[in-house]
Design a protein around this motif. Structure first.
Motif, short mmCIF file in Angstrom:
data_model
loop_
_atom_site.label_atom_id
_atom_site.label_comp_id
_atom_site.label_asym_id
_atom_site.label_seq_id
_atom_site.Cartn_x
_atom_site.Cartn_y
_atom_site.Cartn_z
N GLU A 35 2.06 2.48 2.70
CA GLU A 35 1.93 3.10 4.02
C GLU A 35 3.22 2.93 4.82
OE1 GLU A 35 -1.43 1.39 5.91
OE2 GLU A 35 -2.85 2.03 4.36
N ARG A 49 5.19 4.02 8.80
CA ARG A 49 5.05 4.53 10.15
C ARG A 49 6.45 4.79 10.71
NH1 ARG A 49 0.96 2.24 14.73
NH2 ARG A 49 1.62 3.53 16.47
N THR A 67 0.81 -1.23 0.00
CA THR A 67 0.00 0.00 0.00
C THR A 67 0.84 1.27 0.00
OG1 THR A 67 -0.11 0.08 2.42
CG2 THR A 67 -1.79 -1.22 1.29
#
Length: 367
Positions: free
Chosen positions: A130, A132, A128
């Motif tokens: 994404e 963090r 994706t």
């Protein structure tokens, strides 16, 4: 002649899904092309329930590619999968570990004098894009050596077929003048744990991929032919010895066919790859059995044998070993002994396999 009766939409969806479930997971482009056939197929494939059933049907995630050359952070695809470049920044992050669909990146700066633990870690989902960013450690000190691993927070309670959206842990281990130390980051608390310590092993961690088996993570040490075992439940570290025949350096941790701890080591002057397995319940230093010896002269081309070889990675679940040669990177399937050249360039630092199920999640927006 009357046309045949049309199937109810629900039954038609079930039949289409049964066909789509059988699309081979090692070629993501096929599933993507199927999703673009029509809106009905796109809706079926982008449904979270299909993603879960697809994973359960195939069970073992395919190897979509691997990271090679620690300094360049290069992702090399072994399938049609090409991840979004979500790990590119104004600094050069290095891939440290990959597991359960996530990649752990270390945000390296170009200033070689900086403390490596003063630079933050990133956990990245290549499917994706994404990411963090993890906070800095609560205590800053310069380590002699270190290594880290990323894993699903549920550990043994999860089948890891579709958990890359769930909580995760990052385990950091290292050495300094007072001994070994460890920290654990939890995505649920968004914080690092208090540090734990253990006796100094008189050795350095090798920055090579770790191995997760059950409730323990295994890390290689460089000089003492030892392995550090980090118990995830007790949050404690211990040492076990490696086979005496294992040379210093070129070893890779691997899982045996029955899910036990194993080691792959390469003896260059014989061009042989030796596989070792550790018997369950064995004592601290014993219990190693040589399970197999593979003659590389019968598998690799002559030009690959003319220079120094190194065993550099293991893809858990698929039984694939990575070998580095002066003419490229080869994989060896331990079950079939099939050899494949996956990278044509020469020497790289190490190989970090990336394995995951790929389903086009972004297609949920195109219903």
């Amino acid at each position: 002649m009357a046309p045949p009766p049309r199937l109810p939409p629900a039954l038609l969806d079930e039949l289409v899904e049964e066909v789509l479930l059988r699309v081979p997971p090692d070629d993501p482009a096929r599933l993507l092309r199927a999703a673009l056939v029509c809106k009905r197929w796109c809706r079926i494939i982008s449904d979270p329930g299909f993603r879960r059933r697809f994973s359960e049907f195939h069970r073992t995630p395919p190897m979509l590619g691997f990271f090679s050359d620690l300094r360049l952070s290069t992702f090399i695809s072994t399938t049609s999968f090409c991840p979004p470049r979500g790990y590119r920044h104004n600094y050069q992050p290095n891939p440290i570990d990959a597991r359960h669909g996530r990649v752990l990146l270390h945000c390296v700066t170009w200033n070689s004098g900086t403390n490596p633990l003063d630079n933050a870690f990133l956990v990245w989902d290549p499917i994706t894009g994404e990411r963090r960013k993890l906070p800095l450690l609560p205590w800053s000190f310069y380590p002699y050596s270190w290594n880290a691993a990323v894993l699903c927070a549920s550990m043994c309670a999860c089948d890891h077929l579709d958990c890359r959206r769930g909580p995760f842990l990052v385990v950091l281990v290292g050495t300094h003048q007072w001994g070994m130390f460890s920290y654990v980051y939890s995505s649920e608390t968004a914080a690092w744990s208090e540090w734990a310590s253990a006796q100094q092993p008189g050795d350095d961690f090798v920055l090579r991929p770790s191995l997760l088996l059950g409730n323990a993570i295994y890390f290689l040490l460089r000089y003492s032919r030892s392995i550090v075992v980090y118990d995830l439940g007790a949050r404690e570290m211990s040492l076990i010895g490696m086979p005496a025949e294992c040379l210093m350096g070129g070893n890779v941790l691997m899982a045996t066919e029955d899910g036990g701890l194993g080691i792959a080591t390469l003896v260059n002057h014989w061009h042989r790859l030796y596989l070792w397995s550790r018997e369950a319940g064995s004592d601290k230093d014993g219990g190693w059995v040589q399970s197999r010896a593979i003659d590389l002269k019968t598998l690799l081309p002559d030009e690959a044998l003319s220079m120094y070889l190194d065993v550099a990675g293991f893809a858990y679940g698929t039984g694939v070993i990575f070998l580095k040669t002066g003419v490229g990177i080869f994989t060896i399937d331990l079950k079939s002994c099939q050899v494949k050249k996956v990278f044509k360039d020469g020497w790289c630092n190490y190989n970090l396999p990336y394995m995951s199920f790929y389903t086009p999640d972004f297609l949920a927006k195109v219903n």
